[in-house]
Scaffold this motif. Structure first.
Motif, PDB file in Angstrom:
ATOM      1  N   GLU A   1       2.513 -98.158  79.594  1.00  0.00           N
ATOM      2  CA  GLU A   1       2.890 -98.588  78.072  1.00  0.00           C
ATOM      3  C   GLU A   1       4.217 -98.169  77.789  1.00  0.00           C
ATOM      4  OE1 GLU A   1       1.087-100.781  74.096  1.00  0.00           O
ATOM      5  OE2 GLU A   1      -0.139 -99.737  75.660  1.00  0.00           O
TER       6      GLU A   1
ATOM      7  N   ARG B   1       7.064 -99.188  79.675  1.00  0.00           N
ATOM      8  CA  ARG B   1       6.853-100.684  80.043  1.00  0.00           C
ATOM      9  C   ARG B   1       8.278-101.503  79.791  1.00  0.00           C
ATOM     10  NH1 ARG B   1       1.375-103.061  78.813  1.00  0.00           N
ATOM     11  NH2 ARG B   1       0.675-101.464  80.229  1.00  0.00           N
ATOM     12  N   ASP B   2       8.847-101.270  78.512  1.00  0.00           N
ATOM     13  CA  ASP B   2       9.939-102.156  78.236  1.00  0.00           C
ATOM     14  C   ASP B   2      11.126-101.867  78.931  1.00  0.00           C
ATOM     15  OD1 ASP B   2       8.287-103.362  76.163  1.00  0.00           O
ATOM     16  OD2 ASP B   2       9.194-102.240  74.477  1.00  0.00           O
ATOM     17  N   GLN B   3      11.129-100.546  79.457  1.00  0.00           N
ATOM     18  CA  GLN B   3      12.399 -99.985  80.239  1.00  0.00           C
ATOM     19  C   GLN B   3      12.174-100.773  81.598  1.00  0.00           C
ATOM     20  OE1 GLN B   3      12.372 -95.675  80.902  1.00  0.00           O
ATOM     21  NE2 GLN B   3      14.139 -95.890  82.362  1.00  0.00           N
TER      22      GLN B   3
ATOM     23  N   LYS C   1       7.848-111.160  79.283  1.00  0.00           N
ATOM     24  CA  LYS C   1       6.679-111.145  78.751  1.00  0.00           C
ATOM     25  C   LYS C   1       5.828-112.212  79.432  1.00  0.00           C
ATOM     26  CE  LYS C   1       7.372-108.283  75.521  1.00  0.00           C
ATOM     27  NZ  LYS C   1       6.684-106.840  75.457  1.00  0.00           N
TER      28      LYS C   1
ATOM     29  N   THR D   1      10.177-108.340  87.647  1.00  0.00           N
ATOM     30  CA  THR D   1       9.968-106.801  87.344  1.00  0.00           C
ATOM     31  C   THR D   1      10.006-106.141  88.828  1.00  0.00           C
ATOM     32  OG1 THR D   1       8.355-107.251  85.705  1.00  0.00           O
ATOM     33  CG2 THR D   1       8.323-105.223  86.664  1.00  0.00           C
TER      34      THR D   1
END
Length: 562
Positions: free
Chosen positions: A117, A120-122, A127, A142
């Motif tokens: 987490e 994760r955004d990297q 979403k 991803t």
């Protein structure tokens, strides 16, 4: 299905993907949806495979996911072929099914940390529609970019479909889209496309009917040769644009990489391989005889050598031959007592220069070399001399016959034979021993002023030590004289030239003897600068030509578990 069973199913799925990754199934034809599809069965073929070393594996993970990732698991060792580099052994290194299982824990942990987490955004640019269920579009968005970095090329259409499906299949039993991503990433981390540098070739327009390495393996070879890690974005883009088959663009890229501070990491890896640094992992000394030797000293020895090499060859931009004569090195608190010198810093390293009248000169005067090529309780002129011949001059020394009697050499407390020189003279009356000892002992005896951990001494068992030495037709005294003899020997520069070529390509020196001679001439013309040597290796046209277009069927079948 439990998470544990899901992981087992994932491992099986990864194993079933081996034939495709190992080249036993043709690469799919380019598809319009993937502009950078690596190639097609009609134009590309796998011509070589080299296993990543443990350091390269760890460096790649750190560069892709971050330096805080902790890689677990036991790595299958790469066997060093006698008188050759680990880089050469990597061409022959296969991974049997049992060995692949050893990489699985690292893959699972790496996959979990890589998409955890906090980061994760990297890595996840989208979403999911429902975080508890599969989402093929988001999974593909991803995994495709991550796979590009891991496999050092864009994923093929079939690979993208495979890993996206794997993420979806795992999302169900785990009840988490993100856990599915992690498990699919774990499969990538145990894929041969990550664990191996898979070199593909294409028809060479300059040599009709022959092959040259394609752009993607050129990017990987440059990166691991010069930086000891996976290609960065600039290299990947250059490969995908087809620029690395252009000699001018290839040279410009190599020049930028060699000018980068990251070249130091590549040079450290090269010398660690050339000088057999894995021997430090096995180094042990008798604590009664050598009370100054401890874990702090052991951990400092290879670092001192590498700091000296990079300080002379990179920071000083000096002649390669200076590594045998330099008085400059680095010292830390642990090594101070071994050398008998004061160290001001309580921690870390500080520059140090031995006086001109000191017998310590270059690498051979450092405790790392002197301790590694000694026995646990005594020094060894023979081991030191053999290392000089084999590691620094690339001259093969035969192993002793199995029935040799070493009693005379081992009786270190015999007052009738107080020094190593006298004991070796007694040992060498055996005709079976004389030939090899005439090669190894004369240079090694010049280092007898230093004991089995490299501390200075003038006597052994109360007798003065004779440090007269010889190298081929040159006679000298002590370590400083030996350093000058090595610096003036053409074999040392020819040796490092051959090792650099072997390190880059996995070829043996005997396989490319004429190239080594040309490379050494270029090396000499550029003042024996180490940057010039590696630039010459990177830009030799023959380095990128395929020498043997036959596939390595044996290693591929082994990888596939057949």
């Amino acid at each position: 299905m439990s998470l544990r069973r899901s992981l087992k199913a994932l491992a099986l799925a990864g194993a079933l993907a081996l034939p495709l990754a190992a080249g036993l199934v043709p690469l799919p034809a380019p598809a319009p949806a993937v502009a950078a599809e690596p190639g097609s069965a009609s134009t590309l073929r796998i011509v070589a495979m080299r296993r990543l070393t443990e350091a390269q594996y760890r460096n790649a993970i750190a560069d892709i996911f971050g330096t805080d990732i902790r890689v677990a698991g036991r790595f299958e060792p790469i066997v060093r072929t006698v008188h050759e580099l680990i880089a050469r052994g990597a061409r022959e290194a296969s991974i049997p099914p049992s060995g692949l299982e050893n990489f699985a824990p690292g893959g699972r942990i790496g996959g979990g940390q890589g998409l955890a987490e906090p980061r994760r955004d990297q890595f996840v640019p989208c979403k999911p529609v429902d975080p508890a269920r599969a989402d093929a579009a988001c999974a593909d968005a991803t995994l495709a970019p991550i796979g590009r970095y891991l496999f050092r090329r864009p994923l093929t259409v079939s690979e993208r479909a495979f890993y996206t499906k794997l993420a979806g299949d795992a999302a169900g039993p785990t009840g988490s889209f993100y856990k599915g991503l992690e498990l699919s990433l774990s499969a990538m981390l145990v894929s041969p496309s990550f664990l191996y540098l898979i070199e593909t070739a294409e028809p060479d327009p300059a040599r009709p009917g022959e092959l040259r390495l394609d752009n993607a393996p050129r990017a990987a070879r440059l990166s691991f040769m010069l930086w000891d890690t996976t290609p960065n974005e600039a290299l990947l883009q250059a490969a995908e644009a087809g620029r690395l088959t252009d000699p001018a663009a290839l040279r410009a890229m190599a020049e930028r990489m060699i000018a980068s501070p990251r070249f130091e990491s590549g040079l450290r890896a090269f010398f660690s391989d050339m000088l057999l640094f894995e021997k430090f992992d096995e180094l042990a000394k008798d604590p009664v005889i050598y009370p100054y030797f401890n874990q702090g000293v052991l951990q400092s020895l290879p670092e001192q050598t590498l700091r000296t090499l990079t300080g002379v060859l990179l920071n000083g931009n000096a002649d390669y031959r200076d590594i045998f004569t330099t008085r400059r090195t680095f010292m830390n608190r642990a090594l101070g007592p071994v050398y008998g010198v004061p160290v001001r810093s309580t921690e870390g390293w500080e520059p140090y220069e031995f006086s001109p009248d000191d017998d310590r000169a270059g690498l051979l005067g450092q405790a790392g070399f002197l301790a590694m090529y000694s026995h646990s309780g005594r020094s060894s002129p023979t081991l030191r001399g053999r290392a000089i011949r084999e590691l620094l001059m690339c001259q093969e020394v035969p192993n002793p016959p199995g029935n040799v009697n070493f009693t005379a050499v081992q009786e270190t407390e015999n007052v009738a034979m107080p020094t190593a020189r006298i004991r070796l003279d007694a040992h060498n009356v055996d005709p079976a021993c004389t030939g090899c000892h005439l090669i190894t002992d004369p240079p090694g005896l010049a280092l007898e002023r230093f004991d089995g951990i490299g501390r200075v001494r003038t006597t052994e068992n109360g007798a003065l030590i004779d440090i007269t030495g010889g190298l081929d037709r040159t006679v000298f005294s002590g370590g400083a004289g030996l350093g000058k003899a090595l610096a003036s020997s053409p074999d040392t520069t020819l040796c490092v030239s051959g090792r650099a070529l072997e390190y880059a390509t996995g070829w043996t020196v005997s396989e490319a003897e004429s190239l080594v001679e040309r490379l050494e001439q270029t090396f000499a013309a550029n003042g024996y600068g180490i940057r010039a040597l590696f630039l010459a290796v990177a830009t030799m046209p023959e380095v990128w030509q395929v020498r043997d277009p036959q596939l390595d069927t044996k290693s591929r079948l082994t990888m596939a578990g057949r």
